[in-house]
Design a protein around this motif. Structure first.
Motif, mmCIF file in Angstrom:
data_model
loop_
_atom_site.group_PDB
_atom_site.id
_atom_site.type_symbol
_atom_site.label_atom_id
_atom_site.label_comp_id
_atom_site.label_asym_id
_atom_site.label_seq_id
_atom_site.Cartn_x
_atom_site.Cartn_y
_atom_site.Cartn_z
ATOM 1 N N ILE A 116 0.819 -1.015 -0.080
ATOM 2 C CA ILE A 116 0.025 -0.187 -0.055
ATOM 3 C C ILE A 116 0.984 1.262 0.106
ATOM 4 C CG2 ILE A 116 -1.818 1.238 1.181
ATOM 5 C CD1 ILE A 116 -2.500 -1.338 2.708
ATOM 6 N N PRO A 117 1.030 1.923 -1.196
ATOM 7 C CA PRO A 117 1.845 3.205 -1.153
ATOM 8 C C PRO A 117 0.975 4.406 -0.236
ATOM 9 C CG PRO A 117 1.383 2.342 -3.387
ATOM 10 C CD PRO A 117 0.356 1.744 -2.470
ATOM 11 N N ALA A 118 1.550 5.098 0.648
ATOM 12 C CA ALA A 118 0.814 6.016 1.201
ATOM 13 C C ALA A 118 1.712 7.394 1.424
ATOM 14 C CB ALA A 118 0.717 5.455 2.781
ATOM 15 N N ARG A 119 1.000 8.394 1.038
ATOM 16 C CA ARG A 119 1.763 9.664 1.074
ATOM 17 C C ARG A 119 0.763 10.519 2.035
ATOM 18 N NH1 ARG A 119 5.333 13.577 -0.006
ATOM 19 N NH2 ARG A 119 4.353 15.551 -0.602
ATOM 20 N N LYS B 106 -1.667 -8.829 9.836
ATOM 21 C CA LYS B 106 -0.656 -7.602 9.835
ATOM 22 C C LYS B 106 0.245 -8.067 8.936
ATOM 23 C CE LYS B 106 -1.574 -4.751 13.822
ATOM 24 N NZ LYS B 106 -1.216 -4.032 14.891
ATOM 25 N N ASP B 107 1.128 -9.126 8.985
ATOM 26 C CA ASP B 107 2.226 -9.598 8.488
ATOM 27 C C ASP B 107 2.059 -9.845 7.033
ATOM 28 O OD1 ASP B 107 0.648 -12.268 8.740
ATOM 29 O OD2 ASP B 107 2.142 -13.334 9.769
ATOM 30 N N GLN B 108 0.789 -9.714 6.566
ATOM 31 C CA GLN B 108 0.430 -9.772 5.344
ATOM 32 C C GLN B 108 0.258 -8.422 4.434
ATOM 33 O OE1 GLN B 108 -3.028 -12.763 6.082
ATOM 34 N NE2 GLN B 108 -2.470 -12.923 3.685
ATOM 35 N N ILE B 109 0.650 -7.350 5.313
ATOM 36 C CA ILE B 109 0.523 -5.979 4.940
ATOM 37 C C ILE B 109 1.865 -5.258 4.969
ATOM 38 C CG2 ILE B 109 -0.765 -3.666 5.287
ATOM 39 C CD1 ILE B 109 -3.022 -5.390 6.483
ATOM 40 N N LEU B 110 2.185 -4.738 4.113
ATOM 41 C CA LEU B 110 3.347 -3.652 3.932
ATOM 42 C C LEU B 110 2.897 -2.306 3.525
ATOM 43 C CD1 LEU B 110 6.487 -3.165 4.452
ATOM 44 C CD2 LEU B 110 6.760 -3.700 2.004
ATOM 45 N N ILE B 111 2.934 -1.143 4.164
ATOM 46 C CA ILE B 111 2.652 0.053 3.713
ATOM 47 C C ILE B 111 3.953 0.873 3.530
ATOM 48 C CG2 ILE B 111 1.434 2.311 4.639
ATOM 49 C CD1 ILE B 111 -0.372 0.931 6.425
ATOM 50 N N VAL B 112 3.965 1.537 2.351
ATOM 51 C CA VAL B 112 4.936 2.236 2.133
ATOM 52 C C VAL B 112 4.879 3.807 2.185
ATOM 53 C CG1 VAL B 112 6.826 2.722 0.370
ATOM 54 C CG2 VAL B 112 5.647 0.407 0.325
ATOM 55 N N ASN B 113 5.516 4.235 3.204
ATOM 56 C CA ASN B 113 5.534 5.654 3.384
ATOM 57 C C ASN B 113 6.267 6.596 2.412
ATOM 58 O OD1 ASN B 113 5.334 7.993 4.909
ATOM 59 N ND2 ASN B 113 7.060 7.929 6.001
ATOM 60 N N ASN B 114 5.441 7.125 1.635
ATOM 61 C CA ASN B 114 6.145 7.658 0.502
ATOM 62 C C ASN B 114 6.508 9.401 0.562
ATOM 63 O OD1 ASN B 114 5.333 8.175 -3.167
ATOM 64 N ND2 ASN B 114 7.434 7.708 -2.269
ATOM 65 N N TYR C 107 5.766 -1.331 7.892
ATOM 66 C CA TYR C 107 6.087 -0.252 6.837
ATOM 67 C C TYR C 107 7.539 -0.133 6.497
ATOM 68 C CZ TYR C 107 7.665 2.996 10.418
ATOM 69 O OH TYR C 107 8.308 3.606 11.446
ATOM 70 N N THR C 108 7.544 0.646 5.538
ATOM 71 C CA THR C 108 9.197 0.883 5.036
ATOM 72 C C THR C 108 8.856 2.182 4.590
ATOM 73 O OG1 THR C 108 11.017 0.252 3.783
ATOM 74 C CG2 THR C 108 8.791 0.116 2.688
ATOM 75 N N ASN C 109 9.910 2.915 4.290
ATOM 76 C CA ASN C 109 9.930 4.320 3.771
ATOM 77 C C ASN C 109 10.557 4.511 2.471
ATOM 78 O OD1 ASN C 109 9.170 6.019 6.135
ATOM 79 N ND2 ASN C 109 10.783 5.210 7.278
ATOM 80 N N GLU C 110 10.162 5.261 1.397
ATOM 81 C CA GLU C 110 10.569 5.571 0.084
ATOM 82 C C GLU C 110 10.263 6.904 0.015
ATOM 83 O OE1 GLU C 110 12.056 5.930 -2.780
ATOM 84 O OE2 GLU C 110 12.186 4.067 -2.453
ATOM 85 N N PRO C 111 11.574 7.822 0.032
ATOM 86 C CA PRO C 111 11.595 8.950 0.142
ATOM 87 C C PRO C 111 11.452 9.708 -1.230
ATOM 88 C CG PRO C 111 13.946 8.347 0.329
ATOM 89 C CD PRO C 111 12.897 7.297 0.475
ATOM 90 N N ARG D 114 9.513 -0.132 -4.027
ATOM 91 C CA ARG D 114 10.262 -0.203 -2.691
ATOM 92 C C ARG D 114 9.605 -1.339 -2.019
ATOM 93 N NH1 ARG D 114 15.017 0.695 -0.620
ATOM 94 N NH2 ARG D 114 14.634 2.904 -1.553
ATOM 95 N N GLY D 115 8.110 -1.495 -2.041
ATOM 96 C CA GLY D 115 7.570 -2.436 -1.123
ATOM 97 C C GLY D 115 8.267 -3.863 -1.907
ATOM 98 N N LEU D 116 8.195 -3.820 -3.200
ATOM 99 C CA LEU D 116 8.566 -5.425 -3.854
ATOM 100 C C LEU D 116 9.807 -5.612 -3.536
ATOM 101 C CD1 LEU D 116 7.049 -4.996 -7.314
ATOM 102 C CD2 LEU D 116 5.969 -6.534 -5.553
ATOM 103 N N ASP D 117 10.853 -4.578 -3.346
ATOM 104 C CA ASP D 117 12.290 -4.976 -3.109
ATOM 105 C C ASP D 117 12.300 -5.316 -1.342
ATOM 106 O OD1 ASP D 117 13.477 -4.413 -5.244
ATOM 107 O OD2 ASP D 117 13.816 -2.238 -4.876
ATOM 108 N N THR D 118 11.542 -4.826 -0.719
ATOM 109 C CA THR D 118 11.519 -5.188 0.733
ATOM 110 C C THR D 118 11.132 -6.421 1.184
ATOM 111 O OG1 THR D 118 10.708 -2.805 1.318
ATOM 112 C CG2 THR D 118 10.401 -4.541 3.082
#
Length: 242
Positions: free
Chosen positions: A13-16, A37-45, A62-66, A76-80
């Protein structure tokens, strides 16, 4: 409701700047969509609000993509998940604003399994969408691009909806690279170029929980996104013919 298997679906899920929407989004995915929850990754964009703080408080992965861009966030989510050695059968992609109906997740899943499709796209125009959830320019843009797909690829579609489920192996085969709002149309066209089995199903669509759409919030942004989608369309079509 019984949860979907973690080995089956992983959701990116991309999120900005979605601090007010994420709690409701997460509740819908967990309680209605059948995810864990372990099936979800939110990407803080590149958010400038409290999105990252909210994600941390909710204890959701979640992970960050600046680098700002819809495609950048998903890549970024796929790389993670690759780095975490996760190998799901399917990748689910949805928006962070709460406009997608989590009840449709199971329908996408059952469709991709029953039809042996590579990609299932949720069509808002085939389904039901709340008044003002789609702007006039979004509807026009969707119809224009779908007309171009019919004209150049002889395939009929109705929408380039954000809610989509794709086989992980098929997604890797597409080798998508677009880092902008052209990512969805790149997925669509590369799937056509590689003769993947694409299915459309009707889905529900509603107004975002809070805030203004990143695409249709302003006319200038809508025009920029539209230009990028058309540029991506003809770039892929022309390169596919060379």
């Amino acid at each position: 409701m019984k949860n979907l298997s973690a080995s089956d679906i992983f959701c990116i899920i991309p999120a900005r700047n979605e601090e007010k929407n994420i709690p409701n989004l997460l509740m819908g995915l967990l309680e209605i969509g059948g995810l864990k929850k372990d099936q979800i990754l939110i990407v803080n964009n590149g958010s400038t609000d409290q999105t990252e703080f909210v994600l941390s408080e909710l204890d959701v992965p979640y992970t960050n993509e600046p680098n700002i861009g819809y495609g950048s966030a998903i890549l970024r989510g796929l790389d993670t998940i690759k780095n975490q050695n996760k190998i799901p059968n399917f990748i689910l992609i949805c928006d962070a604003d709460g406009s997608d109906d989590p009840e449709d997740i199971r329908r996408l899943y059952h469709t991709i399994v029953q039809t042996d499709a590579d990609l299932v796209i949720g069509s808002r125009l085939l389904g039901t969408y709340e008044e003002s959830s789609l702007s006039a320019i979004q509807i026009f843009g969707n119809r224009l691009v779908c007309f171009l797909i019919l004209l150049f690829y002889r395939k009929r579609f109705t929408d380039l909806g954000p809610l989509r489920l794709i086989r992980y192996s098929s997604l890797l085969d597409l080798d998508l690279k677009d880092k902008t709002w052209g990512w969805n149309i790149e997925m669509h066209l590369m799937a056509l170029e590689k003769n993947k089995h694409i299915v459309e199903i009707p889905v529900n669509y509603r107004k975002r929980f809070s805030g203004v759409s990143k695409i249709s919030g302003t006319l200038s942004m809508s025009m920029r996104v539209g230009f990028r989608i058309l540029y991506t369309f003809f770039r892929i079509y022309i390169l596919g013919r060379l």
